[in-house]
Enzyme design. Structure first.
Site, PDB file in Angstrom:
ATOM      1  CE1 TYR A  53      -3.597   8.711   6.594  1.00 26.81           C
ATOM      2  CE2 TYR A  53      -3.221   8.004   8.848  1.00 26.81           C
ATOM      3  CZ  TYR A  53      -2.731   8.455   7.644  1.00 26.81           C
ATOM      4  OH  TYR A  53      -1.383   8.637   7.493  1.00 26.81           O
ATOM      5  CB  SER A 233       5.591   3.448   3.305  1.00 24.96           C
ATOM      6  OG  SER A 233       5.172   2.559   2.293  1.00 24.96           O
ATOM      7  CG  LEU A 235       6.771  -4.058   5.621  1.00 24.36           C
ATOM      8  CD1 LEU A 235       5.667  -4.962   6.153  1.00 24.36           C
ATOM      9  CD2 LEU A 235       8.043  -4.860   5.400  1.00 24.36           C
ATOM     10  CG  PHE A 237       1.864   1.196  -0.267  1.00 27.07           C
ATOM     11  CD1 PHE A 237       2.171   1.812   0.929  1.00 27.07           C
ATOM     12  CD2 PHE A 237       1.122   1.903  -1.190  1.00 27.07           C
ATOM     13  CE1 PHE A 237       1.739   3.106   1.209  1.00 27.07           C
ATOM     14  CE2 PHE A 237       0.671   3.192  -0.915  1.00 27.07           C
ATOM     15  CZ  PHE A 237       0.992   3.797   0.287  1.00 27.07           C
ATOM     16  N   GLY A 238       3.596  -3.214   1.105  1.00 27.24           N
ATOM     17  CA  GLY A 238       3.574  -4.668   0.994  1.00 27.24           C
ATOM     18  C   GLY A 238       4.511  -5.244  -0.041  1.00 27.24           C
ATOM     19  CG  LEU A 240      10.343  -3.609   0.431  1.00 25.82           C
ATOM     20  CD1 LEU A 240      10.798  -2.465   1.328  1.00 25.82           C
ATOM     21  CD2 LEU A 240      11.532  -4.172  -0.347  1.00 25.82           C
ATOM     22  N   GLY A 242       7.401  -9.378  -0.486  1.00 25.06           N
ATOM     23  CA  GLY A 242       7.616 -10.325  -1.586  1.00 25.06           C
ATOM     24  C   GLY A 242       6.355 -10.956  -2.124  1.00 25.06           C
ATOM     25  CE  LYS A 243       0.702  -7.959   0.006  1.00 28.43           C
ATOM     26  NZ  LYS A 243      -0.406  -7.795   1.002  1.00 28.43           N
TER      27      LYS A 243
END
Length: 345
Positions: A53, A233, A235, A237-238, A240, A242-243
């Protein structure tokens, strides 16, 4: 917050774990320290990082996350923190890591641990994980095993023997897996039992509303062999949140870094996300609350790894801990799952 023991004799960890892979890329040191402080104040004692990372992995940011975590860790009561890290394996084009490791052999595992200890400014790592298998297997969005891609690799027994030395020296306290499959888990368990080697206490795999592959084979293996799931993960990678439905170019890793998160580019991802967002709205929840509450309370999950690029996002993720889904809500989730089964394996 509640706490659970990993595996048969692993550490006791908070049911929510702070993931750190944005540190050093999207999140600078000051904001990272602020997130760590917030998490600790909210009862999180479990921090997950990796030598690879920040993410996406680049030579310029290799080791940056561990370095940032280390500068925070040195002013904490070390015994109150359960610290997890990982050794990067071969089979990915990451030539800047230890000059491109060719194997998860003794030399590479030892070099990785010693590098992580220096960056983290600590004498030991509570949970040390193999970031992904050395052997041929589908991973990171691949979904078919191809025997034609078989290659020579370090035997699992030898990998465990290398880890056993580090455990004996006190540099590592417990060992775990990541991005593993059922055969791999069983082979690690068998070798530990047969040759009196350290037994893996955990497996860190993707698990969310778009990817419930763990439930198919690994859930039974891990339950019977007492290997705890660390779900990453949650969400997706975002997705979920909804964005990306409202704005396909919304700010986030998927739009900031080209070619990132390819498993979420498959055709049924967006219809599935739309269905889960609609369900959340019908329940009076945000999409984030629905996605996280599902994983937080799932019986197969020991701890959920959440990550955020900002303190505000982290607060939102932590606040979702209090949400409990009803039986009707869970049934509705399963109906969507059966319609769009694992669109992002």
């Amino acid at each position: 917050m509640i706490y659970r023991s990993l595996g048969q004799q692993g550490p006791e960890v908070s049911a929510v774990c702070l993931g750190t892979m944005t540190f050093g890329q999207q999140t600078d040191q000051a904001d990272a320290h602020s997130q760590l402080d917030m998490a600790f104040e909210r009862g999180i004692n479990f921090i997950d990082t990796a030598e690879m990372y920040a993410v996406p992995p680049r030579a310029e940011t290799y080791g940056a996350t561990e370095t940032i975590v280390g500068t925070w860790l040195r002013r904490q009561a070390r015994e109150r923190i359960v610290l997890a890290s990982k050794v990067a394996g071969p089979a990915r084009s990451l030539g800047w890591i230890r000059n491109g490791p060719l194997a998860l052999d003794r030399a590479n595992i030892r070099a990785a641990v010693e590098g992580s200890l220096r960056r983290l400014q600590t004498d030991y790592i509570d949970l040390y994980q193999l970031h992904w298998p050395e052997r041929n297997q589908p991973m990171f969005g691949q979904w078919q095993y191809d025997p034609d891609k078989e290659r020579v690799c370090t035997p699992i027994r030898a990998q465990l023997e290398a880890l056993a030395e580090l455990v004996a020296e006190g540099k590592v306290r417990h060992v775990g897996l990541s991005n593993e499959h059922p055969w791999g888990v069983m082979e690690f368990v068998r070798c530990a039992r047969e040759f009196d080697l350290p037994r893996v206490v955990s497996i860190q795999n993707a698990y969310n509303l778009l990817n419930r592959v763990f439930e198919y084979g690994l859930a039974e293996v891990c339950h019977r062999e007492q290997v705890s799931l660390l779900a990453y993960s949650p969400l997706a990678f975002g997705h979920l949140s909804g964005k990306y439905l409202a704005n396909p170019v919304a700010a986030g890793r998927l739009t900031e870094f080209e070619g990132f998160g390819q498993r979420y580019s498959k055709e049924n991802v967006q219809p599935a996300v739309a269905a889960y967002v609609a369900l959340a709205q019908s329940l009076g929840l945000t999409p984030v609350q629905l996605a996280l509450a599902f994983v937080y309370r799932r019986g197969c999950v020991a701890s959920t790894i959440i990550g955020a690029s900002t303190r505000a996002q982290l607060a939102q993720n932590l606040d979702a801990w209090v949400v409990t889904l009803s039986a009707d809500a869970l049934e509705a989730i399963d109906r969507i799952h059966l319609r769009y089964s694992n669109p992002a394996p």
